[in-house]
Design a protein around this motif. Structure first.
Motif, PDB file in Angstrom:
ATOM      1  N   ALA A 198       0.815  -1.213   0.000  1.00  0.00           N
ATOM      2  CA  ALA A 198       0.000   0.000   0.000  1.00  0.00           C
ATOM      3  C   ALA A 198       0.852   1.269   0.000  1.00  0.00           C
ATOM      4  CB  ALA A 198      -0.919   0.001   1.216  1.00  0.00           C
ATOM      5  N   ILE A 199       2.171   1.136   0.073  1.00  0.00           N
ATOM      6  CA  ILE A 199       3.021   2.322   0.199  1.00  0.00           C
ATOM      7  C   ILE A 199       2.810   3.323  -0.943  1.00  0.00           C
ATOM      8  CG2 ILE A 199       5.430   3.093   0.064  1.00  0.00           C
ATOM      9  CD1 ILE A 199       6.168   0.868   1.965  1.00  0.00           C
ATOM     10  N   PRO A 200       2.772   2.885  -2.222  1.00  0.00           N
ATOM     11  CA  PRO A 200       2.547   3.889  -3.279  1.00  0.00           C
ATOM     12  C   PRO A 200       1.201   4.596  -3.154  1.00  0.00           C
ATOM     13  CG  PRO A 200       3.422   1.855  -4.218  1.00  0.00           C
ATOM     14  CD  PRO A 200       3.045   1.552  -2.793  1.00  0.00           C
ATOM     15  N   LEU A 201       0.211   3.930  -2.549  1.00  0.00           N
ATOM     16  CA  LEU A 201      -1.087   4.558  -2.348  1.00  0.00           C
ATOM     17  C   LEU A 201      -1.002   5.664  -1.302  1.00  0.00           C
ATOM     18  CD1 LEU A 201      -3.289   1.316  -2.193  1.00  0.00           C
ATOM     19  CD2 LEU A 201      -2.774   2.730  -4.196  1.00  0.00           C
ATOM     20  N   ILE A 202      -0.022   5.562  -0.415  1.00  0.00           N
ATOM     21  CA  ILE A 202       0.148   6.547   0.657  1.00  0.00           C
ATOM     22  C   ILE A 202       1.141   7.633   0.245  1.00  0.00           C
ATOM     23  CG2 ILE A 202       0.897   6.880   3.051  1.00  0.00           C
ATOM     24  CD1 ILE A 202       0.151   3.910   3.521  1.00  0.00           C
ATOM     25  N   THR A 203       2.280   7.220  -0.272  1.00  0.00           N
ATOM     26  CA  THR A 203       3.382   8.153  -0.501  1.00  0.00           C
ATOM     27  C   THR A 203       3.402   8.740  -1.899  1.00  0.00           C
ATOM     28  OG1 THR A 203       4.856   6.366  -1.203  1.00  0.00           O
ATOM     29  CG2 THR A 203       4.817   6.898   1.149  1.00  0.00           C
ATOM     30  N   GLY A 204       2.707   8.098  -2.847  1.00  0.00           N
ATOM     31  CA  GLY A 204       2.739   8.589  -4.219  1.00  0.00           C
ATOM     32  C   GLY A 204       3.988   8.161  -4.961  1.00  0.00           C
ATOM     33  N   ARG A 205       4.260   8.842  -6.049  1.00  0.00           N
ATOM     34  CA  ARG A 205       5.370   8.471  -6.925  1.00  0.00           C
ATOM     35  C   ARG A 205       6.718   8.775  -6.276  1.00  0.00           C
ATOM     36  NH1 ARG A 205       3.581   5.417 -11.179  1.00  0.00           N
ATOM     37  NH2 ARG A 205       5.218   6.216 -12.548  1.00  0.00           N
ATOM     38  N   HIS A 206       7.738   8.090  -6.776  1.00  0.00           N
ATOM     39  CA  HIS A 206       9.081   8.232  -6.246  1.00  0.00           C
ATOM     40  C   HIS A 206       9.625   9.634  -6.525  1.00  0.00           C
ATOM     41  CE1 HIS A 206      13.531   7.801  -6.434  1.00  0.00           C
ATOM     42  NE2 HIS A 206      13.333   7.032  -5.404  1.00  0.00           N
ATOM     43  N   THR A 207      10.117  10.276  -5.465  1.00  0.00           N
ATOM     44  CA  THR A 207      10.659  11.630  -5.582  1.00  0.00           C
ATOM     45  C   THR A 207      11.973  11.703  -4.811  1.00  0.00           C
ATOM     46  OG1 THR A 207       8.418  12.536  -5.662  1.00  0.00           O
ATOM     47  CG2 THR A 207      10.210  14.076  -5.237  1.00  0.00           C
ATOM     48  N   SER A 208      13.057  11.995  -5.511  1.00  0.00           N
ATOM     49  CA  SER A 208      14.378  12.047  -4.898  1.00  0.00           C
ATOM     50  C   SER A 208      14.668  13.427  -4.324  1.00  0.00           C
ATOM     51  CB  SER A 208      15.466  11.710  -5.928  1.00  0.00           C
ATOM     52  OG  SER A 208      15.272  10.432  -6.486  1.00  0.00           O
ATOM     53  N   VAL A 209      15.466  13.435  -3.261  1.00  0.00           N
ATOM     54  CA  VAL A 209      16.025  14.680  -2.735  1.00  0.00           C
ATOM     55  C   VAL A 209      17.307  14.969  -3.508  1.00  0.00           C
ATOM     56  CG1 VAL A 209      16.916  15.831  -0.672  1.00  0.00           C
ATOM     57  CG2 VAL A 209      15.065  14.144  -0.460  1.00  0.00           C
ATOM     58  N   SER A 210      17.572  16.218  -3.805  1.00  0.00           N
ATOM     59  CA  SER A 210      18.757  16.537  -4.600  1.00  0.00           C
ATOM     60  C   SER A 210      20.026  16.117  -3.874  1.00  0.00           C
ATOM     61  CB  SER A 210      18.809  18.031  -4.916  1.00  0.00           C
ATOM     62  OG  SER A 210      19.201  18.769  -3.774  1.00  0.00           O
ATOM     63  N   MET A 211      21.018  15.745  -4.666  1.00  0.00           N
ATOM     64  CA  MET A 211      22.287  15.319  -4.093  1.00  0.00           C
ATOM     65  C   MET A 211      22.931  16.445  -3.297  1.00  0.00           C
ATOM     66  SD  MET A 211      25.533  13.547  -6.048  1.00  0.00           S
ATOM     67  CE  MET A 211      24.413  12.461  -6.923  1.00  0.00           C
ATOM     68  N   GLU A 212      22.820  17.665  -3.784  1.00  0.00           N
ATOM     69  CA  GLU A 212      23.421  18.807  -3.102  1.00  0.00           C
ATOM     70  C   GLU A 212      22.826  18.974  -1.702  1.00  0.00           C
ATOM     71  OE1 GLU A 212      24.037  18.986  -7.316  1.00  0.00           O
ATOM     72  OE2 GLU A 212      22.158  18.861  -6.166  1.00  0.00           O
ATOM     73  N   GLN A 213      21.498  18.857  -1.599  1.00  0.00           N
ATOM     74  CA  GLN A 213      20.863  19.022  -0.287  1.00  0.00           C
ATOM     75  C   GLN A 213      21.263  17.904   0.659  1.00  0.00           C
ATOM     76  OE1 GLN A 213      16.669  20.117  -0.100  1.00  0.00           O
ATOM     77  NE2 GLN A 213      16.360  18.670   1.589  1.00  0.00           N
ATOM     78  N   LEU A 214      21.349  16.674   0.151  1.00  0.00           N
ATOM     79  CA  LEU A 214      21.716  15.543   1.000  1.00  0.00           C
ATOM     80  C   LEU A 214      23.144  15.682   1.515  1.00  0.00           C
ATOM     81  CD1 LEU A 214      20.077  12.689  -1.074  1.00  0.00           C
ATOM     82  CD2 LEU A 214      19.348  13.474   1.186  1.00  0.00           C
ATOM     83  N   LEU A 215      24.055  16.121   0.650  1.00  0.00           N
ATOM     84  CA  LEU A 215      25.445  16.288   1.089  1.00  0.00           C
ATOM     85  C   LEU A 215      25.566  17.437   2.091  1.00  0.00           C
ATOM     86  CD1 LEU A 215      27.248  15.690  -2.327  1.00  0.00           C
ATOM     87  CD2 LEU A 215      27.037  14.094  -0.412  1.00  0.00           C
ATOM     88  N   ASP A 216      24.791  18.495   1.884  1.00  0.00           N
ATOM     89  CA  ASP A 216      24.770  19.582   2.870  1.00  0.00           C
ATOM     90  C   ASP A 216      24.237  19.074   4.215  1.00  0.00           C
ATOM     91  OD1 ASP A 216      25.814  21.462   1.157  1.00  0.00           O
ATOM     92  OD2 ASP A 216      23.881  22.361   0.627  1.00  0.00           O
TER      93      ASP A 216
END
Length: 433
Positions: free
Chosen positions: A154-172
């Motif tokens: 049921a996860i896609p029904l709750i969270t929706g489509r896959h959306t990545s966080v930008s690499m720059e934000q993750l490294l920061d």
């Protein structure tokens, strides 16, 4: 009841925990006293971050909401808010059935709670959090949602489509947390394998982890929730190259029978699964694989179940969890398959599978006796210091018990000689010199 205090209660997975920590940080920046999962909930505002993944989790969320509805009625708290996966999926139903809650928020609009209470948004950076875990480790959520649409999930029904966080934000984010003393980073997502596809047009997990591993102060990076189909094989040389990328991979395989995998819509077959495991172990020697398996899915007759049993004996997963199939409304399986396997059969299969795994786990742990392993200390109990190796994720994996013969510091790393092994614990002593 304390004025200007907000208590946040988190149910479910570490991905929910990250959302709670971000909410807590924003309220803290607005001058609130904040508390998380406190044994003494005494703030005038309580926020419950719910889970809605499977039946047991939904029941726990409902019971927790009702518990704090009662606290509100008794005057022990003033305001009650609910957010997260359960309210994302069942917002209208919850509003009708439990109207005592002051307001419901979904999984992605919880920041509106801040506006509703204060009418102002603090200048907090998107990734900043109030860390609720021990100071030396945390979780990094690199994406949200899932495009796989497995039949049971049921996860896609709750969270929706896959959306990545930008690499720059993750490294920061990692740099910011290192500066605050965090040493261990557990990388999480609903689908780690697909990271970057939506932003960069290709799987970027290898590049992300390679850059993350080069940040000074990052002691351990551990990967959770990879998907087996279209697996990003380029991550394996990165794991082998960097000493601070743990030789650990959490990859939910669910089953091995071609028939069941097809019914599950997993986009992978038995031969490909075996080849995947073989290649992972070959390219990253010594790796510990954690997987999750499911019993009782429609189409799992005795032959398919026996196939799963033999698979567990053959693959010898160092870490394994399992659960019995439970029909989830709105999923492909609920709409297209009959859940005909009796619950007692599912439970018997689950029990047998975990008994086999306990033997495998013990044998894997016994191979560590006499070896010296690097261990981080998580806490101090009455009789032992309790730590983990690079092969152990917080909360879910075995721990290392170290007798108090010398004084150790929580959050520090030590070389520990393993003296004894149990199925889900190791016992050791700090190596002298």
């Amino acid at each position: 009841m304390k004025r200007n205090r907000i208590d946040v209660i988190t149910l479910g997975c570490s991905k929910n925990l990250v959302d709670s920590e971000r909410l807590l940080k924003r309220f803290q920046d607005l001058g609130y006293e904040v508390a998380h999962d406190s044994d003494d909930v005494c703030g005038e505002v309580v926020v419950i971050n719910t889970c809605g993944f499977i039946g047991d989790a939904k029941e726990e969320s409902i019971n927790t909401i009702l518990e704090y509805v009662e606290a509100k009625q008794e005057g022990r708290i003033k305001y009650l808010y609910v957010m997260g996966c359960l309210s994302e999926r069942y917002l209208a139903e919850l509003e009708d059935e439990i109207p005592e809650v002051d307001k419901y928020y979904g999984k992605f609009d919880w920041d509106r709670l801040i506006l509703d209470l204060q009418n102002v948004v603090p200048p907090t950076k998107p990734y900043e959090r109030y860390i609720t875990t021990p100071a030396h480790y945390t979780y990094i959520k690199i994406s949200e949602g899932c495009n796989r649409f497995c039949a049971f999930c049921a996860i896609p029904l709750i969270t929706g489509r896959h959306t990545s966080v930008s690499m720059e934000q993750l490294l920061d984010e990692v740099r910011d947390l290192v500066a605050k003393g965090v040493k261990e980073f557990n990388i999480i997502a609903q689908d780690l394998s697909s990271y970057g596809l939506d932003l960069y047009g290709k799987m970027m997990l290898p590049e992300l982890i390679d850059k993350m591993a080069q940040i000074e102060g990052v002691e351990w990076i551990r990967l959770h929730y990879a998907y087996p189909a279209q697996f990003p094989y380029d991550i394996l040389p990165i794991m082998a190259k960097h000493n601070n990328v743990c030789k650990y991979l959490d990859i939910a395989l669910q089953h091995v029978s071609d028939k069941v995998l097809t019914n599950m819509r997993r986009h992978i077959n038995k031969e490909e699964t075996l080849s995947l495991i073989e290649r992972i172990r070959k390219e990253v020697p010594g790796i510990h694989i954690r997987t999750t398996l499911m019993v009782g899915f429609p189409g799992e007759d005795d032959a398919e179940y026996e196939e799963l049993i033999e698979f567990v004996k053959l693959a010898r997963f160092e870490r394994m969890g399992a659960f019995a199939y439970c029909e989830e409304e709105g999923t492909f399986a609920e709409k297209n398959y009959e859940d005909t396997i009796p619950q007692e059969v599912k439970e018997a299969r689950l029990s047998e599978l975990m008994e086999i795994q306990e033997t495998v786990s013990l044998e894997c742990n016994e191979q560590k006796i006499g070896k010296t392993l690097r261990v981080v200390i998580d806490r101090e109990d009455d009789d032992y210091y309790v730590g983990r190796t690079e092969y152990d994720s917080p909360e879910v994996d075995p721990e290392v018990l170290i007798e108090k013969s010398v004084e150790l510091q929580v959050g520090s790393f030590y070389d520990v000689v393993i003296k004894e092994a149990l199925p889900f614990e190791l016992i050791g002593e700090v190596r002298n010199g």
